[in-house]
Design an enzyme around this catalytic site. Sequence first.
Site, PDB file in Angstrom:
ATOM      1  N   HIS A  38      -5.017   4.910  -0.540  1.00 60.87           N
ATOM      2  CA  HIS A  38      -5.127   3.833  -1.238  1.00 60.87           C
ATOM      3  C   HIS A  38      -6.603   2.866  -1.327  1.00 60.87           C
ATOM      4  O   HIS A  38      -7.296   3.469  -0.485  1.00 60.87           O
ATOM      5  CB  HIS A  38      -4.131   2.587  -1.036  1.00 60.87           C
ATOM      6  CG  HIS A  38      -4.078   2.189   0.274  1.00 60.87           C
ATOM      7  ND1 HIS A  38      -5.012   1.312   0.576  1.00 60.87           N
ATOM      8  CD2 HIS A  38      -3.332   2.378   1.265  1.00 60.87           C
ATOM      9  CE1 HIS A  38      -4.896   0.731   1.944  1.00 60.87           C
ATOM     10  NE2 HIS A  38      -4.131   1.528   2.299  1.00 60.87           N
ATOM     11  N   GLU A 114       3.323   3.527   4.814  1.00 57.77           N
ATOM     12  CA  GLU A 114       2.672   3.208   6.163  1.00 57.77           C
ATOM     13  C   GLU A 114       3.515   3.216   7.157  1.00 57.77           C
ATOM     14  O   GLU A 114       4.813   2.800   7.088  1.00 57.77           O
ATOM     15  CB  GLU A 114       1.547   2.345   6.168  1.00 57.77           C
ATOM     16  CG  GLU A 114       0.566   2.042   7.556  1.00 57.77           C
ATOM     17  CD  GLU A 114       0.026   3.487   7.914  1.00 57.77           C
ATOM     18  OE1 GLU A 114       0.442   4.207   8.459  1.00 57.77           O
ATOM     19  OE2 GLU A 114      -1.150   3.436   7.423  1.00 57.77           O
TER      20      GLU A 114
END
Length: 212
Positions: A38, A114
């Site tokens: 990202h 994550e």
Amino acid sequence: MTALQDADARNIDKVTAAGRRLAGNFELPISSFFFLRHGRTSANHQGIIQGHKDVPLDEVGRAQALQAAEWLLAAGLRPRRIISSDLSRAAETARILARRLSMKVTDYDPELRERHFGLIQGIKASQLVWEEDPPGAESVEDFVRRCALALERHLTEPDTLIVAHGGVLRALAALLEQPLSAAERANATPLFVKREDKLWRIRIIPEPEALT
């Protein structure tokens, strides 16, 4: 693009070790795919551990996501499918890129998040020293196994693009038994992952200026 200090990478060696332990059971039916971490968030910029905290992109991160799309276009590359983590920093990166490529994001998967860092999420990495898993954190082994199962589930068609996180990228590299450079770990850097002679290679797609 320059790599920023990644606060979520503090246990990088443990992720690498866990990935290598699980690598023998990691099987992909395709021979190539794309990966994009990202774009930047304010927490990335400040060295704050994010984990599952849903931190949005900052303006730099949004510009990086658009630049990544231009990067792919300049290289003449277009994914067939885009799969993203459901956390907003990855999901918005995927949407910005998909919009520029006249595509839609196929799926937002929480299993591509994550690692959960427990009680240290939201704290500056520079303020912390730990050897064991932080209180309430997902274990490194569980995190890498989660990533492996999610990646195996989604990487069934060629030219799939995974948009996720630095930790997921480190887990992937470890599962493929490949090293990662600082440049390859940088926010919004398009990567091409290909199997060559039974070995996987992770390469940065040439930047637009290198293609002219």
